[in-house]
Design a protein around this motif. Structure first.
Motif, short mmCIF file in Angstrom:
data_model
loop_
_atom_site.label_atom_id
_atom_site.label_comp_id
_atom_site.label_asym_id
_atom_site.label_seq_id
_atom_site.Cartn_x
_atom_site.Cartn_y
_atom_site.Cartn_z
N UNK A 184 7.09 7.87 41.72
CA UNK A 184 6.01 7.66 42.19
C UNK A 184 5.12 7.70 40.95
N UNK A 185 5.14 8.56 40.10
CA UNK A 185 4.19 9.02 38.82
C UNK A 185 4.30 7.67 38.13
N UNK A 186 5.66 7.01 37.88
CA UNK A 186 5.74 5.49 37.26
C UNK A 186 4.97 4.34 37.82
N UNK A 187 5.27 4.73 39.21
CA UNK A 187 4.49 3.42 40.13
C UNK A 187 2.71 3.60 39.83
N UNK A 245 -3.30 -1.67 37.12
CA UNK A 245 -3.32 -2.97 37.75
C UNK A 245 -4.78 -2.99 38.53
N UNK A 246 -4.84 -1.83 39.27
CA UNK A 246 -6.29 -1.68 39.88
C UNK A 246 -7.40 -1.54 39.19
N UNK A 247 -7.28 -1.03 37.90
CA UNK A 247 -8.43 -0.82 37.16
C UNK A 247 -8.80 -2.40 36.57
N UNK A 248 -7.60 -3.05 36.18
CA UNK A 248 -7.70 -4.61 35.81
C UNK A 248 -8.47 -5.36 36.92
#
Length: 159
Positions: free
Chosen positions: A121-124, A131-134
């Motif tokens: 989950x940390x990797x995810x 991705x969300x910041x982008x």
């Protein structure tokens, strides 16, 4: 033919003085009237025909305007408020996942599977946060561009 009829671009500055000063432009609703205004000599010719013929002679690049705006039809189908809602749902979902991972790290998950779960989950989360910041940055850029575009058209109408 249309001796006295001129488009806003053809009008002289002194002719355009009115309640809004030396403004130029037109209301979108007046576009419907272009086909209704006909010449007195040939009832099949309209003001639209006249404007097109002037554009063909003097401003040929205007006639290819539709090819410059190929994405407008598709973009018009997108609702920015719906995009904003979707983005907020993604952000709240990501916040929920972050809380779940913290809970599992704190021993709330139980056995040894919690470590594997936490690592995965940390990797995810690191991928999803980037991705969300982008996506948020792209949405903010889109919002700024739409506001600039609105300002251009509002200024043109109000001037």
């Amino acid at each position: 033919m249309f001796a006295k009829v001129r488009t806003s671009h053809l009008q002289h500055k002194e002719d355009s003085m009115g309640p809004r000063g030396s403004a130029f432009g037109f209301r979108i609703s007046s576009l419907n009237k272009l086909t209704d205004t006909k010449t007195s000599s040939d009832r099949s010719l309209t003001l639209l025909h006249y404007i097109i013929s002037v554009c063909e002679r003097q401003w040929t690049e205007v006639l290819s305007l539709d090819s410059d705006m190929t994405a407008v039809k598709e973009a018009a189908k997108i609702s920015s408020s719906e995009l904003e809602k979707d983005l907020q749902q993604l952000e709240s979902g990501l916040t929920f996942i972050q809380k779940e991972v913290k809970w599992h790290e704190g021993g709330g998950g139980g056995g040894g599977g919690a470590d594997r779960f936490s690592r995965a989950m940390k990797e995810f989360l690191s991928f999803a946060e980037g991705s969300l910041a982008d996506l948020r940055a792209q949405f903010d850029d889109l919002t700024k561009l739409v506001m600039k575009l609105d300002l251009v058209f509002v200024v043109c109408v109000l001037l």
